[in-house]
Scaffold this active site. Structure first.
Site: not given
Length: 314
Positions: A151, A236, A145-146, A80-81, A127-129
């Site tokens: 986290r 984007c 982050r991290g 996914k990254d 996406r989660r937000k």
């Protein structure tokens, strides 16, 4: 002729777990291997949200460079990254059998979900937000982050009600709390839960060796999701979710795009015969764009003109 396969990986505990899994599978096939951990830019810059860093493939770029320079033979990524367009000269060789795809909430108690009070949830993912705010518009989202370990520590140290993670990541390094809440309503990131192996296009030995680890169904479903993402994103970063599943020789797909504040949502659910998987993700994306997704993506691009895509989420 044999050679030692140098496996490039990020140096976080989760990334090392993934690379070690690939290492063990290659050695079981009779290959000699060595791990080469490399710290990525995404791991080094922790004081800004991912979408403000303006680097495509922030967690994969360092490994791409090492591969192209001949410092490693293959690289292992959380799929996914990985940007949907691989760098010239680098090719996908294997998608390992996919783990669970869903997101989970690590929390300090769930009473807040039934309350009208403002709660604070942590995530570094647009996406989660967006999906959380769509369901809980009165909540507050803070950036997180991290690596996974840091986290979780930040969640413990701060006055937050919870933080969102991919279940697969926490399971892999045995950090999944027993009371974690499965967010079965949240559509995951394209290719979430999948591990990707890449190699140089010209390196026939490493390509052939690592391709033996490929899991066909996982390759098909992640390709559909990434085609959907590629068709939608247009350069984007957007709150895009996608999940393809194979059941009884059919593909069931669910995809969505949200506004950055979570107030607007355009979603699609489709099914197709497994033999028609090629082009299915792209077709779903085009249909979603015609349903109003194009206006939503245009608004997101206009809002992000000074915020280029990082190509992934944490």
């Amino acid at each position: 002729m044999s050679k030692i396969i140098r496996i490039g990986t990020r140096d976080s505990e989760l990334a090392l777990w993934q690379a070690t899994t690939v290492q063990q599978k290659l050695e079981a096939l009779g290959h000699d291997t060595t791990l080469i951990p490399i710290k990525s830019t995404g791991d080094q810059i922790l004081d800004k949200p991912l979408y403000e860093l303006g680097i495509t493939g922030i967690f994969t770029k360092t490994l791409d460079v090492a591969l192209l320079k001949g410092q490693i033979d293959i690289a292992v990524h959380s799929m996914k990254d990985v940007p949907t367009q691989l760098p010239k000269g680098i090719v996908q060789t294997a998608v390992l059998e996919r783990a669970v795809t869903n997101d989970i909430l690590v929390h300090k108690g769930l009473d807040f979900l039934e309350s009208e009070n403002i709660a604070t949830i942590a995530t570094g993912s647009l996406r989660r937000k967006a999906q959380w705010l769509h369901k809980y518009p009165h909540h507050n989202i803070v950036d997180l982050r991290g690596n996974v370990n840091s986290r979780i520590l930040k969640l413990i140290e701060n006055d937050w009600q919870g933080a969102i993670f991919a279940q697969a990541g926490l399971e892999r390094i045995k950090l999944l709390p027993k009371d974690a809440l499965e967010l079965d309503w949240m559509i995951p990131a394209p290719a979430q839960g999948a591990m990707l192996v890449v190699a140089l296009e010209k390196d026939a030995f490493s390509k052939e060796a690592s391709h033996k680890l490929n899991h066909q169904d996982s390759e098909i479903t992640t390709a559909i999701e990434r085609d959907f993402l590629r068709t939608l994103e247009g350069g984007c970063t957007a709150p895009i979710g996608a999940l393809a599943q194979i059941k009884n020789q059919s593909i069931y797909f669910e995809g969505s795009v949200f506004s950055l504040d979570g107030k607007q949502k355009v979603a699609i659910k489709k099914s197709s015969d497994l033999t028609d998987s090629s082009g299915f993700g792209k077709a779903c994306a085009k249909e979603l764009l015609e349903m109003g997704g194009d206006r939503l993506m245009k608004a997101i691009r206009n809002n992000q003109e000074t915020v280029p895509s990082p190509g992934g989420e944490g």
